[in-house]
Scaffold this active site. Structure first.
Site, PDB file in Angstrom:
ATOM      1  N   CYS A 382      -5.045   0.181  22.011  1.00 14.62           N
ATOM      2  CA  CYS A 382      -5.183   0.275  20.559  1.00 14.62           C
ATOM      3  C   CYS A 382      -4.043  -0.457  19.836  1.00 14.62           C
ATOM      4  O   CYS A 382      -4.042  -1.680  19.779  1.00 14.62           O
ATOM      5  CB  CYS A 382      -5.314   1.735  20.140  1.00 14.62           C
ATOM      6  SG  CYS A 382      -6.096   1.886  18.531  1.00 14.62           S
ATOM      7  N   HIS A 501      -9.656   3.649  23.302  1.00 10.10           N
ATOM      8  CA  HIS A 501      -8.762   4.580  24.011  1.00 10.10           C
ATOM      9  C   HIS A 501      -9.412   5.076  25.298  1.00 10.10           C
ATOM     10  O   HIS A 501     -10.073   6.131  25.286  1.00 10.10           O
ATOM     11  CB  HIS A 501      -8.451   5.786  23.123  1.00 10.10           C
ATOM     12  CG  HIS A 501      -7.566   5.471  21.964  1.00 10.10           C
ATOM     13  ND1 HIS A 501      -6.189   5.565  22.035  1.00 10.10           N
ATOM     14  CD2 HIS A 501      -7.850   5.055  20.714  1.00 10.10           C
ATOM     15  CE1 HIS A 501      -5.667   5.222  20.867  1.00 10.10           C
ATOM     16  NE2 HIS A 501      -6.646   4.905  20.044  1.00 10.10           N
ATOM     17  N   GLU A 503      -8.133   6.572  27.623  1.00 11.08           N
ATOM     18  CA  GLU A 503      -7.539   7.842  28.084  1.00 11.08           C
ATOM     19  C   GLU A 503      -8.345   9.075  27.682  1.00 11.08           C
ATOM     20  O   GLU A 503      -8.188  10.138  28.278  1.00 11.08           O
ATOM     21  CB  GLU A 503      -6.088   7.981  27.597  1.00 11.08           C
ATOM     22  CG  GLU A 503      -5.889   8.244  26.102  1.00 11.08           C
ATOM     23  CD  GLU A 503      -5.794   6.977  25.257  1.00 11.08           C
ATOM     24  OE1 GLU A 503      -6.327   5.935  25.693  1.00 11.08           O
ATOM     25  OE2 GLU A 503      -5.213   7.030  24.158  1.00 11.08           O
TER      26      GLU A 503
HETATM   27  N1  GLN Z   1      -2.393   1.873  13.750  1.00  8.49           N
HETATM   28  C1  GLN Z   1      -3.458   1.127  14.333  1.00  8.49           C
HETATM   29  C2  GLN Z   1      -4.744   1.194  13.518  1.00  8.49           C
HETATM   30  O1  GLN Z   1      -4.936   2.090  12.735  1.00  8.49           O
HETATM   31  C3  GLN Z   1      -3.699   1.583  15.760  1.00  8.49           C
HETATM   32  C4  GLN Z   1      -4.137   3.016  15.862  1.00  8.49           C
HETATM   33  C5  GLN Z   1      -3.992   3.571  17.249  1.00  8.49           C
HETATM   34  O2  GLN Z   1      -3.243   3.061  18.084  1.00  8.49           O
HETATM   35  N2  GLN Z   1      -4.672   4.661  17.527  1.00  8.49           N
HETATM   36  O3  GLN Z   1      -5.589   0.331  13.657  1.00  8.49           O
END
Ligand code: GLN
Length: 530
Positions: A382, A501, A503
């Protein structure tokens, strides 16, 4: 009608009642029932989405896109069922719904009160958890400790649940701490006696006690607790400390905890539970001795719960690759470039997890640069992927001032990470299609995946060509909404970054292929160094 098991906790918090609840879930699922779980959280936040990870740990995202308590991650890893937005219920959420109803005039001018309006809303959510998943059994963990002011409406609602749903459709489990006093050389049952008394004063008589202790408790003490609490010794179970949390379900199975619950529910003729896969896993973990070193670089490293699903996913992958995971934690906000590079010399793999905001990004970018240049297996998740794109644009494409719309004063000409095109917070499950002849496709062994997202920003298409021409391939893409989901470097043993994600969907018995591949590459790297 679904059956409900309510799990409350007594004496202290952090008892592990969630693990007890989830272990019961595994047992009942293995007996052939469809199980779901629900967590009641007394805090006033509507959900943990806006809470600092340093306060509350990770935000767990469900398949249907709810931002929930990290306990749901444990539940999913145990019972291997996708939970839903009805699985995480905070006081704030309940009150908000009731207040919204009130503002819309839905209470026909009545005075709105904790009983019945708040408790009715809680019971409505209890029923939704079941109908939404068609579960036979809903296991509900009531957060906090009996005696807390905050959890009273939840306890009152579960008390009413027995009247409304029926004796044989409801079951109350109370988990308490039985401390061992070193100086006296004995365990103490008094806190349990008091806790049960407290619960009874709220109108709930537990059907079962689960005693948490350091060591197994002797029958004599069980009899004593039984005498004082009026709970049959047969309904008093033990959950003593074990090296691997998954052993708790085996210990509870040995004590036949599932039989007692099913008897109460008048459910007969189910096959016995078969936990042989879990037994096999536990045996395997105990035999695993070799380690692989993985660095995790983030700004919430002082509270490791902030990365709990990442840690667990690494462990699952480690077991699959016969390795224990040895994590080197690096605070991205407080470590210099030299210090980061020195620490990374010692590790076999680098992981940059998700995150928010500008603070601490330099440390992550230095780590990404180190991994790219020194050919260390590197996984960005992410925010980790977004920063990998910035690092590549800066140091390889030599683009100056590249930034993310998330950062202050990010110039529109340089926003390599830009707002989602519909400017929405992307939450929950989406499809990612993989390109032919890519590492990611080979890793998954299929042409697409469904993974959970949680982000507002994403890769700007304007840069696709420059990236591809310089060896950073876009190998995962959501065709429908035109979003870049995977970046991988061609000339590197393992440099892969994902916008989603992984995970959130790794399980002990089903390790996630991306983590397995990452750990495998890290083990290869370790072997080459030796
Ligand atoms: N801050 C980034 C976004 O909002 C990544 C978010 C995250 O890593 N969950 O796109």
């Amino acid at each position: 009608m679904a059956k409900y098991i309510f799990v409350t906790g007594g004496v202290v918090s952090s008892l592990g009642k969630g693990i007890v609840a989830a272990s019961i879930g595994v047992l009942l699922k293995s007996r052939g029932l469809k199980v779901t779980m629900q967590k009641f959280d007394p805090y006033i936040n509507v959900d943990p989405g806006l809470m600092s990870p340093l306060q509350h740990g990770e935000v767990f995202v469900t398949k249907d896109g709810a931002e929930t308590d990290l306990d749901l991650g444990h539940y999913e890893r145990f019972i291997d069922e996708n939970l839903t937005k009805y699985s995480s219920v905070s006081s704030g959420r309940v009150y908000k719904a009731v207040i919204d109803n009130e503002r819309q005039g839905r209470y026909m001018g009545k005075t709105v009160q904790v009983i019945p309006h708040i408790t009715d809303e809680i019971k409505r959510l209890l029923k939704r958890a079941a109908t939404n998943t068609k579960a036979d059994v809903v296991i509900v963990e009531v957060g906090g400790t009996v005696g807390d002011i905050e959890s009273l409406p939840f306890l009152e609602a579960i008390r009413q649940a027995r009247r409304e749903f029926g004796e044989h459709n409801t079951f109350y489990v109370h988990a308490t701490l039985v401390p061992f006093l070193k100086a006296a050389g004995e365990i103490k049952t008094k806190p349990t006696q008091h806790s049960v008394k407290e619960l009874k004063s709220l109108g709930i008589s537990p059907d079962m006690l689960v005693l948490r202790s350091e060591e197994p408790i002797e029958q004599e003490n069980i009899e004593k607790i039984s005498l004082f609490t009026d709970i049959n010794p047969e309904a008093i179970f033990q959950s003593y400390d074990v090296p691997i949390v998954y052993e708790i379900m085996l210990n509870l199975q040995k004590q036949k905890i599932d039989d007692l619950i099913l008897n109460h529910f008048q459910i007969e003729n189910l096959k016995p539970a078969n936990l042989s896969k879990w037994e096999g896993l536990i045996k395997h973990i105990k035999l695993t001795k070799e380690k692989v070193k993985i660095a995790i670089i983030g700004k919430y490293v002082s509270l490791q719960d902030a990365y709990i699903s990442v840690i667990e996913s690494l462990k699952h992958a480690g077991w699959a690759e016969h390795r224990l995971i040895d994590i080197t934690w690096i605070d991205s906000d407080k470590t210099s470039k030299e210090q980061i590079h020195a620490k990374l010399k010692d590790v076999d793999g680098i992981l940059i997890p998700g995150g928010f905001g500008q603070r601490g990004i330099d440390g992550k970018i230095w780590a990404l640069e180190y991994g790219r240049v020194n050919k260390v297996p590197t996984l960005g998740i992410c925010f980790g992927m977004q920063l990998a794109a910035i690092e590549f644009a800066k140091n390889v494409l030599k683009l100056e001032g590249v930034c993310s719309d998330e950062f202050e004063a990010c110039n529109k000409d340089n926003n390599i990470i830009r707002k989602n095109y519909n400017n929405r917070f992307k939450l929950g499950e989406y499809v990612t299609n993989f390109k032919e002849d890519s590492k990611i496709r080979e890793i998954y062994g299929q042409s697409q995946t469904r993974e959970r997202h949680r982000h507002r920003f994403e890769f700007n298409h304007k840069y696709i060509e420059a990236f591809e021409n310089n060896g950073m391939k876009i190998t995962g893409y959501n065709r429908q909404i035109k979003a870049v989901d995977v970046l991988e470097l061609v000339d590197h043993p393992w440099y892969i970054h994902v916008q989603y994600h992984p995970e959130y969907i790794s399980r002990p018995l089903k390790p996630h292929p991306l983590f397995v591949s990452f750990v495998k590459a890290s083990v290869e790297n370790q072997k080459q160094k030796d």
